[in-house]
Design an enzyme around this catalytic site. Structure first.
Site, short mmCIF file in Angstrom:
data_model
loop_
_atom_site.label_atom_id
_atom_site.label_comp_id
_atom_site.label_asym_id
_atom_site.label_seq_id
_atom_site.Cartn_x
_atom_site.Cartn_y
_atom_site.Cartn_z
N LYS A 65 -2.94 -12.78 -3.05
CA LYS A 65 -1.82 -13.55 -3.07
C LYS A 65 -2.06 -14.81 -3.96
O LYS A 65 -1.04 -15.38 -4.60
CB LYS A 65 -1.19 -14.05 -1.63
CG LYS A 65 -0.94 -12.79 -0.72
CD LYS A 65 -0.05 -11.94 -1.36
CE LYS A 65 0.49 -10.58 -0.69
NZ LYS A 65 -0.71 -9.84 -0.09
N TYR A 98 2.95 0.34 9.76
CA TYR A 98 2.50 -0.79 9.33
C TYR A 98 1.64 -1.42 10.12
O TYR A 98 1.94 -1.70 11.43
CB TYR A 98 3.45 -1.79 8.75
CG TYR A 98 2.80 -3.03 8.44
CD1 TYR A 98 2.52 -3.37 7.04
CD2 TYR A 98 2.90 -4.34 9.12
CE1 TYR A 98 1.91 -4.30 6.69
CE2 TYR A 98 2.39 -5.40 8.77
CZ TYR A 98 1.76 -5.70 7.60
OH TYR A 98 1.32 -6.82 7.13
N TYR A 106 -4.47 -3.51 4.95
CA TYR A 106 -4.24 -2.80 3.39
C TYR A 106 -5.16 -2.23 2.91
O TYR A 106 -5.16 -1.13 2.62
CB TYR A 106 -3.72 -4.16 2.62
CG TYR A 106 -2.64 -4.78 3.07
CD1 TYR A 106 -1.32 -4.45 2.75
CD2 TYR A 106 -2.61 -5.98 4.07
CE1 TYR A 106 -0.09 -5.28 3.05
CE2 TYR A 106 -1.44 -6.72 4.46
CZ TYR A 106 -0.13 -6.29 3.97
OH TYR A 106 0.82 -6.89 4.41
C1 LIG Z 1 -0.32 -8.45 0.61
C2 LIG Z 1 -1.59 -7.71 0.37
C3 LIG Z 1 -1.49 -6.57 -0.01
C4 LIG Z 1 -0.31 -5.58 -0.86
O1 LIG Z 1 -0.11 -6.44 -1.96
P1 LIG Z 1 1.45 -6.36 -2.29
O2 LIG Z 1 1.64 -7.04 -3.60
O3 LIG Z 1 2.17 -7.05 -1.07
O4 LIG Z 1 1.96 -5.07 -2.35
C5 LIG Z 1 -2.98 -5.65 -0.18
N1 LIG Z 1 -4.01 -6.22 0.51
C6 LIG Z 1 -3.97 -7.39 1.00
C7 LIG Z 1 -5.30 -7.98 1.60
C8 LIG Z 1 -2.64 -8.16 1.36
O5 LIG Z 1 -2.85 -9.03 1.95
#
Ligand SMILES: *Cc1c(COP(=O)(O)O)cnc(C)c1O
Length: 331
Positions: free
Chosen positions: A50, A264, A290
């Site tokens: 992010k 999720y 993720y």
């Molecule tokens: C938000 C996030 C993602 C996914 O990225 P997006 O841009 O939302 O698709 C992947 N890995 C981590 C650790 C995240 O925090």
């Protein structure tokens, strides 16, 4: 593509490393050579993807005269942690709206990212049930804050609008420069696909510069067709904002949805295997929501000979390891 036309805060001071994973590749039978792009090492409290998006989003907030940031995410959101982190650095207030996507999962004194929200002094957290209108909730909060004389700016979930996705177009350019300097050829790239800004930005950056590196997304929540449409829409809009002359073809977007499990943030066996294997072969920490599930996808694709023998495959490590501490029972 000229990215200097957009304001940014320069949170990404230097390229994150691209590392070879020889022991991990060997543990998977040595069929392919796996490399990792360490975006888990980006600046901002505890790192993660992010930061690249917020580099542009917070610059836009400041251009608009904001003194307060509002954003939203799941109860263990890395995006919320990093938004708060950069708001703190900029001397801005930060308010979070948290979606309890799994009923009963919010714990006021929870560990992981939730602990970091408190530690960094979040101004407020509003917890709403799964499926709530998150934008509506953030707008309500913004109205209240305006009445109190604040100048709030709303960053959407995951900072996945065209402004945020531009950070991952920049990442694709950064990767190509690194490959050029180290004389490394990558045949395929694998990225997590969540709120879609990361996946969309990487595809725009690779396609728009004719890199010839196919990109596969591994879903963390949605079905294949829904996610591909979401990523494509954002990629097209982002490419337009950057002034790309041709429209981005839909066939540039590929997603795998068979590693989500029950939903999720709900652990899967593949995720725990991936997190443990990378920790025990390369001492790199993934996360349960993720990067763990995405790496489970990569592992399965390797085992099923999806990549040609001897291929060089680059995995984008998007961070998230603080969430591990909220999942001790799973491991
Ligand atoms: C938000 C996030 C993602 C996914 O990225 P997006 O841009 O939302 O698709 C992947 N890995 C981590 C650790 C995240 O925090």
């Amino acid at each position: 593509m000229n990215l200097t036309q957009f304001p940014r805060r320069n949170y990404v001071q230097s390229a994150t490393p691209i590392e070879a994973l020889p022991a991990f590749s060997k543990a998977l039978g040595g069929k392919v050579n796996i490399f990792i792009k360490r975006d888990d090492l980006l600046p901002g409290c505890a790192g993660g993807n992010k930061t690249r998006k917020l580099d542009y989003c917070i610059a836009d907030a400041l251009e608009n005269g904001a003194d307060t940031i509002i954003t939203c995410g799941a109860v263990q959101s890395n995006h919320c942690r990093l938004t708060l982190s950069w708001a703190v650095k900029e001397g801005m207030d930060c308010h979070l709206v948290l979606e309890e996507r799994v009923a009963g999962s919010y714990k006021k004194d929870g560990s992981g990212n939730n602990f970091l929200f408190q530690l960094m002094g979040v101004k407020s957290t509003t917890v709403v049930p799964g499926g709530s209108d998150m934008l509506g909730e953030m707008q309500k909060l913004a109205e209240q804050l305006k009445k109190n004389g604040k100048k709030p700016y709303i960053i959407p979930g995951g900072a996945s609008n065209t402004i945020g996705a531009t950070g991952y177009v920049a990442c694709a350019q950064e990767i190509q420069q690194q490959l050029f300097e180290s004389n490394l050829t990558i045949d395929h790239m694998v990225v997590p696909s969540g709120s879609a800004g990361t996946h969309a930005g990487i595809v725009v950056g690779m396609y728009g510069t004719n890199a010839g590196i196919p990109v596969s997304g591994v879903n963390v929540s949605r079905k294949k067709d829904v996610q591909e449409e979401l990523v494509h829409k954002l990629a097209v809009e982002t490419a337009e904002r950057l002034g790309m002359r041709e429209s981005l073809p839909a066939d540039q977007i590929t997603c795998f949805d068979n590693y989500v499990g029950e939903g999720y943030s709900i652990p899967t066996d593949g995720m725990t295997e991936a997190v443990k294997l990378l920790a025990r072969t390369e001492s790199i920490l993934l996360d349960p929501v993720y990067s763990g599930k995405s790496m489970a996808g990569l592992i399965d694709l390797v085992r099923n000979d999806h990549f040609a023998p001897g291929s060089n495959v680059l995995f984008l490590h998007t961070g998230g390891s603080p969430a591990l501490y909220a999942y001790l029972d799973t491991f």
